[in-house]
Design an enzyme around this catalytic site. Structure first.
Site, PDB file in Angstrom:
ATOM      1  N   TYR A  57      73.012  93.326 112.504  1.00 48.80           N
ATOM      2  CA  TYR A  57      74.127  94.109 111.981  1.00 48.80           C
ATOM      3  C   TYR A  57      75.361  93.849 112.840  1.00 48.80           C
ATOM      4  O   TYR A  57      75.609  94.520 113.841  1.00 48.80           O
ATOM      5  CB  TYR A  57      73.801  95.605 111.991  1.00 48.80           C
ATOM      6  CG  TYR A  57      72.723  96.040 111.037  1.00 48.80           C
ATOM      7  CD1 TYR A  57      72.284  95.216 109.997  1.00 48.80           C
ATOM      8  CD2 TYR A  57      72.128  97.290 111.161  1.00 48.80           C
ATOM      9  CE1 TYR A  57      71.298  95.625 109.129  1.00 48.80           C
ATOM     10  CE2 TYR A  57      71.144  97.716 110.292  1.00 48.80           C
ATOM     11  CZ  TYR A  57      70.725  96.881 109.273  1.00 48.80           C
ATOM     12  OH  TYR A  57      69.742  97.304 108.419  1.00 48.80           O
ATOM     13  N   HIS A 130      62.321  92.751 110.416  1.00 41.43           N
ATOM     14  CA  HIS A 130      63.353  93.037 109.427  1.00 41.43           C
ATOM     15  C   HIS A 130      63.022  92.469 108.047  1.00 41.43           C
ATOM     16  O   HIS A 130      63.310  93.104 107.024  1.00 41.43           O
ATOM     17  CB  HIS A 130      64.692  92.475 109.917  1.00 41.43           C
ATOM     18  CG  HIS A 130      65.880  93.158 109.340  1.00 41.43           C
ATOM     19  ND1 HIS A 130      67.107  93.138 109.956  1.00 41.43           N
ATOM     20  CD2 HIS A 130      66.065  93.867 108.210  1.00 41.43           C
ATOM     21  CE1 HIS A 130      67.981  93.820 109.237  1.00 41.43           C
ATOM     22  NE2 HIS A 130      67.372  94.266 108.169  1.00 41.43           N
ATOM     23  N   SER A 216      75.747 109.122  94.965  1.00 40.06           N
ATOM     24  CA  SER A 216      76.497 110.209  95.593  1.00 40.06           C
ATOM     25  C   SER A 216      77.571 110.757  94.668  1.00 40.06           C
ATOM     26  O   SER A 216      78.110 111.835  94.898  1.00 40.06           O
ATOM     27  CB  SER A 216      77.150 109.722  96.894  1.00 40.06           C
ATOM     28  OG  SER A 216      78.204 108.807  96.600  1.00 40.06           O
TER      29      SER A 216
END
Length: 241
Positions: A57, A130, A216
């Site tokens: 990341y 990962h 959301s």
């Protein structure tokens, strides 16, 4: 917040954790460093104790410097290290339009040292593979995880985007504590793993439970994102017809 046991360990985590990826990676330009650190710290003060990051990341700041997500997490939480659970990941490197997978023992050893340094800690609570590396057998990866546990460098390990065969083979060598697979009401294709996780005592950690923001209500298929934002190419943000 409600607390849940992480696998069969003595670690208990919030039922909702903080995924820190977006501060550095995938959602356009990285967040301002100080703002990101303050936000992570605020989450802890609000009661969060489970923080998720990864070696890969990273993002490029406007000044050309690299935003390392693990470093942000490490700075924000170093003085409360014994009160929180950190999950990070190894085995993936972003190469523009594709992922380069490497879960060789040599690469794992290099990755763990880099993550420990960036996180400013001497152990990682939950260390994920990962992505499955098709060139490395699960037994090999699990054997390295057993070594790292015995050395005190990690407390537990997990697999992201696991499938049942790989999970069972790995678990037979070194018990898997958690899997981290995509799951939301728009992404239910891993529900067949629920029974396996229950049988083996493995926690299912859902990533993108809000479909990267679509559920959301803040975004719609007509929403647009900045250059470099992964959501521009995510199927949930593509209009049909």
């Amino acid at each position: 917040m409600k607390m849940r046991q992480l696998g069969k360990t003595n670690m208990f985590i919030n039922s909702v954790g903080l995924g820190c990826m977006g501060f550095s990676h995938a959602y356009g330009l990285p967040e301002d460093k100080n703002t990101a650190i303050e936000t992570i710290r605020k989450a802890y003060e609000l009661g969060y104790n489970f923080f998720d990051t990864a070696e890969c990341y990273t993002g490029t700041n406007t000044d050309g410097s690299i935003s390392y997500n693990e470093e942000l997490v490490g700075i924000a939480l170093k003085d409360v290290r014994d009160k929180i659970i950190i999950a990070t990941k190894f085995g993936v490197e972003h190469k523009g339009d594709h992922l380069e997978l490497d879960s060789s023992p040599e690469r794992i050893r290099k990755s763990i040292e880099g993550s420990l340094q960036k996180l400013q800690t001497d152990y990682i609570d939950l260390y994920y593979q990962h992505r499955i590396d098709p060139h490395v057998e699960p037994e090999v990866v699990a054997s390295v995880m057993k070594e790292l546990i015995n050395e005190g460098k990690i407390k537990a390990w997990g697999i992201s985007e696991a499938n049942e065969d790989y999970l069972r083979r790995a678990h037979a060598i070194c018990p898997v504590t958690a899997i981290q697979n995509r799951y939301s009401m728009m992404a239910r294709w891993h529900e067949d793993l629920f029974d396996t996780c229950k049988e083996l005592g493995i926690t299912y950690v859902a990533f993108s439970p809000m479909a990267n923001g679509l559920l959301s209500g803040k975004f719609t298929p007509k929403s647009s994102f900045g250059e470099g934002d992964f959501r521009n190419n995510m199927p949930q943000y593509q209009e049909e017809g």
